[in-house]
Enzyme design. Structure first.
Site, mmCIF file in Angstrom:
data_model
loop_
_atom_site.group_PDB
_atom_site.id
_atom_site.type_symbol
_atom_site.label_atom_id
_atom_site.label_comp_id
_atom_site.label_asym_id
_atom_site.label_seq_id
_atom_site.Cartn_x
_atom_site.Cartn_y
_atom_site.Cartn_z
ATOM 1 N N ASP A 286 -22.652 20.889 30.036
ATOM 2 C CA ASP A 286 -23.436 19.699 29.690
ATOM 3 C C ASP A 286 -24.455 19.959 28.582
ATOM 4 O O ASP A 286 -25.534 19.365 28.554
ATOM 5 C CB ASP A 286 -24.154 19.137 30.939
ATOM 6 N N LYS B 145 -21.586 19.340 24.167
ATOM 7 C CA LYS B 145 -20.391 19.748 23.402
ATOM 8 C C LYS B 145 -19.666 18.529 22.837
ATOM 9 O O LYS B 145 -19.174 18.556 21.706
ATOM 10 C CB LYS B 145 -19.420 20.538 24.312
ATOM 11 N N GLY C 184 -17.294 16.278 31.648
ATOM 12 C CA GLY C 184 -17.763 14.931 31.328
ATOM 13 C C GLY C 184 -18.488 15.029 30.010
ATOM 14 O O GLY C 184 -19.531 15.667 29.919
ATOM 15 N N HIS C 185 -17.892 14.484 28.958
ATOM 16 C CA HIS C 185 -18.467 14.599 27.621
ATOM 17 C C HIS C 185 -18.862 13.197 27.152
ATOM 18 O O HIS C 185 -18.017 12.310 27.061
ATOM 19 C CB HIS C 185 -17.458 15.231 26.653
ATOM 20 N N GLN D 116 -16.829 22.897 30.013
ATOM 21 C CA GLN D 116 -17.650 23.852 30.776
ATOM 22 C C GLN D 116 -18.386 24.801 29.814
ATOM 23 O O GLN D 116 -18.727 24.394 28.735
ATOM 24 C CB GLN D 116 -16.806 24.612 31.819
ATOM 25 N N ARG E 255 -24.424 13.993 40.074
ATOM 26 C CA ARG E 255 -25.385 14.874 40.746
ATOM 27 C C ARG E 255 -26.579 15.191 39.839
ATOM 28 O O ARG E 255 -26.419 15.317 38.630
ATOM 29 C CB ARG E 255 -24.706 16.199 41.136
HETATM 30 P P1 GDP Z 1 -21.127 18.066 27.400
HETATM 31 O O1 GDP Z 1 -20.490 18.111 28.742
HETATM 32 O O2 GDP Z 1 -21.493 19.410 26.893
HETATM 33 O O3 GDP Z 1 -20.345 17.271 26.391
HETATM 34 O O4 GDP Z 1 -22.507 17.290 27.610
HETATM 35 P P2 GDP Z 1 -22.715 15.938 28.437
HETATM 36 O O5 GDP Z 1 -22.178 14.806 27.657
HETATM 37 O O6 GDP Z 1 -22.267 16.098 29.856
HETATM 38 O O7 GDP Z 1 -24.301 15.896 28.536
HETATM 39 C C1 GDP Z 1 -25.109 15.809 27.408
HETATM 40 C C2 GDP Z 1 -25.912 14.503 27.475
HETATM 41 O O8 GDP Z 1 -26.947 14.554 26.529
HETATM 42 C C3 GDP Z 1 -25.105 13.268 27.118
HETATM 43 O O9 GDP Z 1 -25.587 12.179 27.845
HETATM 44 C C4 GDP Z 1 -25.371 13.088 25.623
HETATM 45 O O10 GDP Z 1 -25.271 11.734 25.202
HETATM 46 C C5 GDP Z 1 -26.782 13.552 25.545
HETATM 47 N N1 GDP Z 1 -27.173 14.214 24.286
HETATM 48 C C6 GDP Z 1 -26.422 15.049 23.517
HETATM 49 N N2 GDP Z 1 -27.175 15.543 22.498
HETATM 50 C C7 GDP Z 1 -28.411 15.001 22.639
HETATM 51 C C8 GDP Z 1 -29.644 15.158 21.930
HETATM 52 O O11 GDP Z 1 -29.747 15.899 20.952
HETATM 53 N N3 GDP Z 1 -30.729 14.457 22.411
HETATM 54 C C9 GDP Z 1 -30.637 13.639 23.507
HETATM 55 N N4 GDP Z 1 -31.741 12.993 23.902
HETATM 56 N N5 GDP Z 1 -29.492 13.479 24.190
HETATM 57 C C10 GDP Z 1 -28.399 14.160 23.770
HETATM 58 P P1 IMO Z 2 -18.771 19.931 30.978
HETATM 59 O O1 IMO Z 2 -17.517 20.143 30.184
HETATM 60 C C1 IMO Z 2 -21.365 21.250 34.219
HETATM 61 C C2 IMO Z 2 -19.429 23.320 37.572
HETATM 62 C C3 IMO Z 2 -19.470 22.633 38.921
HETATM 63 C C4 IMO Z 2 -19.482 23.845 39.822
HETATM 64 C C5 IMO Z 2 -18.551 24.827 39.101
HETATM 65 C C6 IMO Z 2 -17.116 24.825 39.609
HETATM 66 O O2 IMO Z 2 -19.157 18.504 31.118
HETATM 67 O O3 IMO Z 2 -19.871 20.816 30.480
HETATM 68 P P2 IMO Z 2 -15.085 23.132 39.332
HETATM 69 O O4 IMO Z 2 -14.942 21.683 39.744
HETATM 70 O O5 IMO Z 2 -14.882 23.367 37.876
HETATM 71 O O6 IMO Z 2 -14.259 24.056 40.178
HETATM 72 O O7 IMO Z 2 -16.618 23.490 39.674
HETATM 73 O O8 IMO Z 2 -18.565 24.436 37.753
HETATM 74 N N1 IMO Z 2 -18.872 22.502 36.474
HETATM 75 C C7 IMO Z 2 -19.600 21.937 35.495
HETATM 76 N N2 IMO Z 2 -20.947 21.881 35.335
HETATM 77 N N3 IMO Z 2 -20.558 20.713 33.294
HETATM 78 C C8 IMO Z 2 -19.209 20.784 33.439
HETATM 79 O O9 IMO Z 2 -18.347 20.385 32.467
HETATM 80 C C9 IMO Z 2 -18.680 21.374 34.607
HETATM 81 N N4 IMO Z 2 -17.428 21.587 35.067
HETATM 82 C C10 IMO Z 2 -17.558 22.288 36.195
HETATM 83 O O10 IMO Z 2 -20.626 21.847 39.054
HETATM 84 O O11 IMO Z 2 -20.766 24.424 39.858
HETATM 85 MG MG MG Z 3 -20.736 17.313 30.660
#
Ligand code: GDP
Ligand code: IMO
Ligand code: MG
Length: 428
Positions: free
Chosen positions: A13, A16, A40-41, A224, A303
């Site tokens: 998270d 990416k 979840g991106h 991840q 979560r």
């Molecule tokens: P990923 O799993 O690595 O793609 O990241 P996620 O999308 O799960 O979580 C990143 C969250 O931060 C998302 O809700 C994005 O929209 C948000 N986000 C990404 N870059 C920035 C930033 O530079 N500033 C802020 N405020 N939010 C950001």
């Molecule tokens: P993105 O791509 C954050 C974590 C789960 C758990 C562990 C194992 O959005 O960054 P799994 O279901 O993969 O067997 O769970 O990995 N986990 C993540 N945490 N971002 C993710 O993906 C994750 N994918 C798995 O919370 O601790």
């Molecule tokens: Mg994510």
């Protein structure tokens, strides 16, 4: 032409998806190389938010060929729903190519994930319960089913017979759950899903290599992160694939000589969902502030994420195991209102100062963060478009990270929007 890898440097998270979407403008092909719908991106374009689990984050650009590589585990219904969601919002998904070698997540994987976690009780890993671990376990045990098996009923049935011969008794005798019927799975997966998936399935290696041979730019999108990596993460609190840059080679079918840029994505602080060690974790009101301002709730499972300061020891390790060429620092704006900001620069373990990632997991569990404390900037960064608009304190914070981690910070995120970025340093 060379390939670029985007890899998470912390526990996921990091943003990416956003950085992939940004870099994709210059690419022709974006490949997801591992993981599944545990990812979840989130991408925000012109105020509109897109939450992707399986689809590569380049999909929003019409010029991109999105590819799901052999290293991904695919739940067909999740993929079909994501395609429907995107198409209903005007995004053409017809260019998607899914490797016929990608493994399937089937309903018993999800059930096994849930019952394993329940059995672990207070020692549970906190998985996303998407069936990821059991699907990769079947792959390694050579009893998995692949996307290509959806198009040959006799093979699909024969493989299900082998795997259900052991999985059904395990579910029934150990976990008191009903087993799965081959006919039911055939009717859903071959009867319903296969015809709809057929146009997308094919030889992903051919697509990626044709792009490389044609001199196009290919981006490998990791899900991840480094510390969730099956080999390099905080085992057993990890996922079951290899998000680290090496995984891009096996998960997409390219050799390392194709890769010339590896962008490590780091949040300006640290978050983690699920259980496991976290030396720089915050348990105070600053931790709550980061959750509130940073909206640190899982895109995927909803979560609440655990929060802490940025950890330069982890990032130095991520530089090593991924050969990072640079760091993209996201969510710097979330620190805007803090009077002081901290960077974990070393650990104290058994009274000793340790600067490298401890090789023994127990040491990592016991590590206490040693912080460098710096003044905050008390300025709204979200409208900054150029480094020159940053206050001196923000520049000092980023430069301290560069110094401690040893690679330049290139792209800085100052908000969720595609355009909310500042180019801090150029790529080396
Ligand atoms: P990923 O799993 O690595 O793609 O990241 P996620 O999308 O799960 O979580 C990143 C969250 O931060 C998302 O809700 C994005 O929209 C948000 N986000 C990404 N870059 C920035 C930033 O530079 N500033 C802020 N405020 N939010 C950001
Ligand atoms: P993105 O791509 C954050 C974590 C789960 C758990 C562990 C194992 O959005 O960054 P799994 O279901 O993969 O067997 O769970 O990995 N986990 C993540 N945490 N971002 C993710 O993906 C994750 N994918 C798995 O919370 O601790
Ligand atoms: Mg994510």
């Amino acid at each position: 032409m060379p390939a670029t890898v985007v890899v998470g440097t912390q526990w996921g998270d990091e943003g990416k998806g956003k950085v992939t979407d940004l870099l994709a403008e210059e690419m022709q092909c974006v490949v997801r190389y591992q993981g599944g719908h545990n990812a979840g991106h989130t991408l925000v374009v012109n105020g509109e938010s897109f939450k992707l689990q399986l689809m590569p984050s380049g999909v929003l650009y019409p010029h991109i060929t999105p590819v799901i590589g052999n290293g991904v585990v695919v739940d067909p219904l999740v993929l079909l729903n994501e395609i429907d969601m995107l198409e209903s919002r005007g995004i053409d998904c017809s260019r998607l190519r899914v490797s016929g070698n990608a493994h399937l997540i089937l309903p018993y994987h999800q059930m096994l994930d849930a019952v394993f976690e329940r059995h672990l009780g207070k020692n549970k890993l906190g998985t996303t319960k998407r069936g990821i671990g059991p699907a990769y376990a079947d792959k390694a045990s050579r009893v998995g089913l692949r996307m290509q098996d959806l198009f040959d009923e006799s093979i699909f049935r024969a493989k299900l017979e082998v795997v259900l011969h052991q999985t059904n008794p395990l579910l029934a005798k150990v976990y008191n759950k009903l087993g799965y019927e081959i006919d039911d799975l055939v009717s859903t997966y071959i009867g319903e899903y296969a015809p709809r998936l057929e146009p997308y399935i094919g030889d992903a290696i051919d697509v990626v290599h044709n792009a490389l041979e044609a001199g196009e730019n290919v981006l490998m999108e990791g899900a991840q992160a480094t510390f969730l990596d099956l080999d390099h993460g905080t085992y057993p609190f990890v996922t079951s694939s290899n998000p680290t840059a090496g995984g891009a080679c096996t998960g997409a079918g390219i050799g390392p000589r194709h890769i010339d840029r590896v962008v490590g994505i780091a949040k300006a602080y640290t978050t983690r969902v699920g259980a496991g060690p976290f030396p720089a974790e915050l348990f105070d009101e600053i931790g709550d502030h980061l959750v509130d301002v940073g909206r640190e709730f899982g895109t995927n499972t909803g979560r609440r994420r655990r929060t802490g300061w940025i950890d330069a020891v982890m990032l130095r390790h991520a530089v090593r195991v991924n050969s990072l060429s640079e760091i993209s620092l996201t969510k710097l704006d979330i620190l805007d209102a803090l009077d002081t900001v901290k960077i974990c620069e070393a650990y104290e373990i058994d009274g000793e100062r340790i600067e490298a990632m401890p090789y023994h997991q127990t040491d990592f569990h016991n590590a206490k963060a040693i912080y460098r404390e710096m003044p905050g900037w008390n300025t709204d960064l979200s409208n900054c478009t150029d480094r020159s608009e940053f206050p001196a304190e923000a520049i000092a914070y980023v430069e301290a990270i560069e110094e401690l981690v040893g690679v330049p910070v290139t792209i800085i995120g100052v908000g969720p929007g595609r355009k909310q970025v500042v180019h801090f340093n150029t790529t080396p």
